[in-house]
Design an enzyme around this catalytic site. Sequence first.
Site, PDB file in Angstrom:
ATOM      1  N   LYS A 280       0.841  -1.197   0.000  1.00  0.00           N
ATOM      2  CA  LYS A 280       0.000   0.000   0.000  1.00  0.00           C
ATOM      3  C   LYS A 280       0.879   1.251   0.000  1.00  0.00           C
ATOM      4  O   LYS A 280       2.014   1.207   0.470  1.00  0.00           O
ATOM      5  CB  LYS A 280      -0.854   0.030   1.277  1.00  0.00           C
ATOM      6  CG  LYS A 280      -2.008  -0.954   1.291  1.00  0.00           C
ATOM      7  CD  LYS A 280      -2.851  -0.777   2.529  1.00  0.00           C
ATOM      8  CE  LYS A 280      -4.012  -1.742   2.569  1.00  0.00           C
ATOM      9  NZ  LYS A 280      -4.995  -1.551   1.488  1.00  0.00           N
ATOM     10  N   ARG A 354     -10.506 -11.365   1.782  1.00  0.00           N
ATOM     11  CA  ARG A 354     -11.331 -12.444   1.251  1.00  0.00           C
ATOM     12  C   ARG A 354     -10.625 -13.791   1.328  1.00  0.00           C
ATOM     13  O   ARG A 354     -11.273 -14.835   1.415  1.00  0.00           O
ATOM     14  CB  ARG A 354     -11.760 -12.104  -0.187  1.00  0.00           C
ATOM     15  CG  ARG A 354     -10.615 -11.919  -1.140  1.00  0.00           C
ATOM     16  CD  ARG A 354     -10.990 -11.135  -2.379  1.00  0.00           C
ATOM     17  NE  ARG A 354     -10.996  -9.682  -2.150  1.00  0.00           N
ATOM     18  CZ  ARG A 354     -11.321  -8.782  -3.071  1.00  0.00           C
ATOM     19  NH1 ARG A 354     -11.689  -9.165  -4.280  1.00  0.00           N
ATOM     20  NH2 ARG A 354     -11.296  -7.499  -2.775  1.00  0.00           N
TER      21      ARG A 354
HETATM   22  N1  BES Z   1      -8.234  -3.659   4.309  1.00  0.00           N
HETATM   23  C1  BES Z   1      -8.340  -3.266   2.965  1.00  0.00           C
HETATM   24  C2  BES Z   1      -9.616  -2.493   2.665  1.00  0.00           C
HETATM   25  C3  BES Z   1      -9.645  -1.061   3.114  1.00  0.00           C
HETATM   26  C4  BES Z   1      -8.967  -0.091   2.398  1.00  0.00           C
HETATM   27  C5  BES Z   1     -10.401  -0.693   4.186  1.00  0.00           C
HETATM   28  C6  BES Z   1      -9.041   1.226   2.802  1.00  0.00           C
HETATM   29  C7  BES Z   1     -10.481   0.629   4.576  1.00  0.00           C
HETATM   30  C8  BES Z   1      -9.783   1.588   3.877  1.00  0.00           C
HETATM   31  C9  BES Z   1      -8.328  -4.486   2.060  1.00  0.00           C
HETATM   32  O1  BES Z   1      -7.560  -5.541   2.492  1.00  0.00           O
HETATM   33  C10 BES Z   1      -7.774  -4.037   0.750  1.00  0.00           C
HETATM   34  O2  BES Z   1      -6.648  -3.672   0.714  1.00  0.00           O
HETATM   35  N2  BES Z   1      -8.598  -4.059  -0.288  1.00  0.00           N
HETATM   36  C11 BES Z   1      -8.198  -3.630  -1.565  1.00  0.00           C
HETATM   37  C12 BES Z   1      -8.776  -4.574  -2.577  1.00  0.00           C
HETATM   38  C13 BES Z   1      -8.241  -4.347  -3.967  1.00  0.00           C
HETATM   39  C14 BES Z   1      -6.787  -4.701  -4.036  1.00  0.00           C
HETATM   40  C15 BES Z   1      -9.041  -5.185  -4.922  1.00  0.00           C
HETATM   41  C16 BES Z   1      -8.719  -2.215  -1.778  1.00  0.00           C
HETATM   42  O3  BES Z   1      -9.847  -1.927  -1.354  1.00  0.00           O
HETATM   43  O4  BES Z   1      -7.986  -1.395  -2.302  1.00  0.00           O
HETATM   44 MN    MN Z   2      -5.536  -5.382   1.842  1.00  0.00          MN
END
Ligand code: BES
Ligand code: MN
Length: 498
Positions: A280, A354
Amino acid sequence: MIDYKVKSGSPEKQRSACLVVAVFENQIMSPAARIINKNTGRMISALMNRGDITGECEETVLLPQVTGIQADRVLLVGCGNKAEFSIGKLQKVTTGVIRKLQNSKIKEASLFLAELQIKGSDIATRIEQIVMQAEHSNYHFDATKTDNKEKNQQLQKITIFIPDRSSLSIAKQAIINGKAIASGENLARELGNLPGNICTPSYLAEQAKVIATEFNMKAKVLNEKAMEKLSMGALLSVSRGSRQEAKLIILEHKGGSSKDAPIVLVGKGLTFDAGGISLKPSQAMDEMKYDMCGGASVLGTMRSIAEMKLPLNVIGIVPSSENLPDGAANKPGDIVTSMSGKTIEILNTDAEGRLILCDALTYAERFKPSAVIDVATLTGACVVALGAYASGVFSNQDSLAQELIDAGEKSLDRAWQMPIWEEYDQQLKSNFADMANIGGPKAGAITAACFLARYTETYDWAHLDIAGTAWLSGSKKGATGRPVRLLCQFLRNRVKIK
Ligand code: BES
Ligand code: MN
Ligand code: ZN
């Protein structure tokens, strides 16, 4: 926790550090305010006439010295337009009152707020809301601060006045329930607020055992070896890049008959989500300590319902892991085999929620559940879609989705349904495995839910995406404890229809 008492009696006769009485807009007084007004030579009328109190919602005016009554002080609190008074306003008013009492360093108060009529609400609901909101407002995080002397100045005692002695026992039960839900909510907040280096999967497992012991639940914690035996290849793949061992936490509350099929709650317990190899951006990455808030809300809800001795069988499952980059971590293109036997092509290691959930959802099958609800900070896309007000609801059973939406409406912990149509599911197609773990840039919250739906075909299932509702950012940064209230309301409603 504040000490709560319930009492019935006339406000002017109460010896208390502070009477809290309500006033509305347009110079309308609550029953208690009218009595205080009479006993103080029409002091409230005078303040209203001068415009010193308008009755605007959440406005507070502290009268530090009042003659003609037994109490030391009076706190007037505005409740807005009388005809529009609601449970939501009662929550706001309670928050305003608690904040004012804290700022004024008042340790004890007598509240005349439960007497305020609200269409469609009974006295029990109003008292529960006051207690929940008081505890919510009184919560403050200091576990990792060395200077926590604020604690000693906290509000210690609240007496809730009710207009009618005959509802004393109902009122006492409402205090017990309000405290139970608030304790679960504040537990969820505390776990959420703790940093990733303290709140690890092992820490969550230990806390689960603590509440199990305190509230007579069965607790079981599976380590990685046990998960390997169960072939939880998706969950374990996420944990491979971490030095903290993954845990699968299982709590059982057996409040119903042994014949009753349980409701299973599954909560994402990702104690820190750096994204893995699909790292990230560093901006606000600290907030990914909140990625275990789904799991925390499941633990909090289990605590609440066990404390309320809810006559229902409920099982809480929390798959817990970190998601970090490392030489052993998942790589884009890797293919893993989930417990169900289905293979998954990991195209983005940041779509890890997931992966840990799908194995927990397969594990849930063994309980022959009447319904399974998973709760997860699953997608940033859900934050884009619904913002901070509603959690997303996705379900393979519309009536179950409706139950959750209704419970959210009643508890003011709201949720909104989104579709999981076949067309969206198509976006998960992979050239090399049974499915990919991402569905492309469009409808990210939905394709995440479609992924989970592939693991929940044998039972009634709903998914709550709480990415936008589980915590606040900015100066108010902190876990909200959502959706503990929604889940408690949902489960309590299930008792009635049983
Ligand atoms: N934990 C995150 C989701 C999230 C992101 C929650 C920002 C709250 C704020 C999750 O594990 C994630 O990183 N999801 C990705 C999925 C994507 C790679 C398809 C996302 O939402 O960017
Ligand atoms: Mn994630
Ligand atoms: Zn995550």
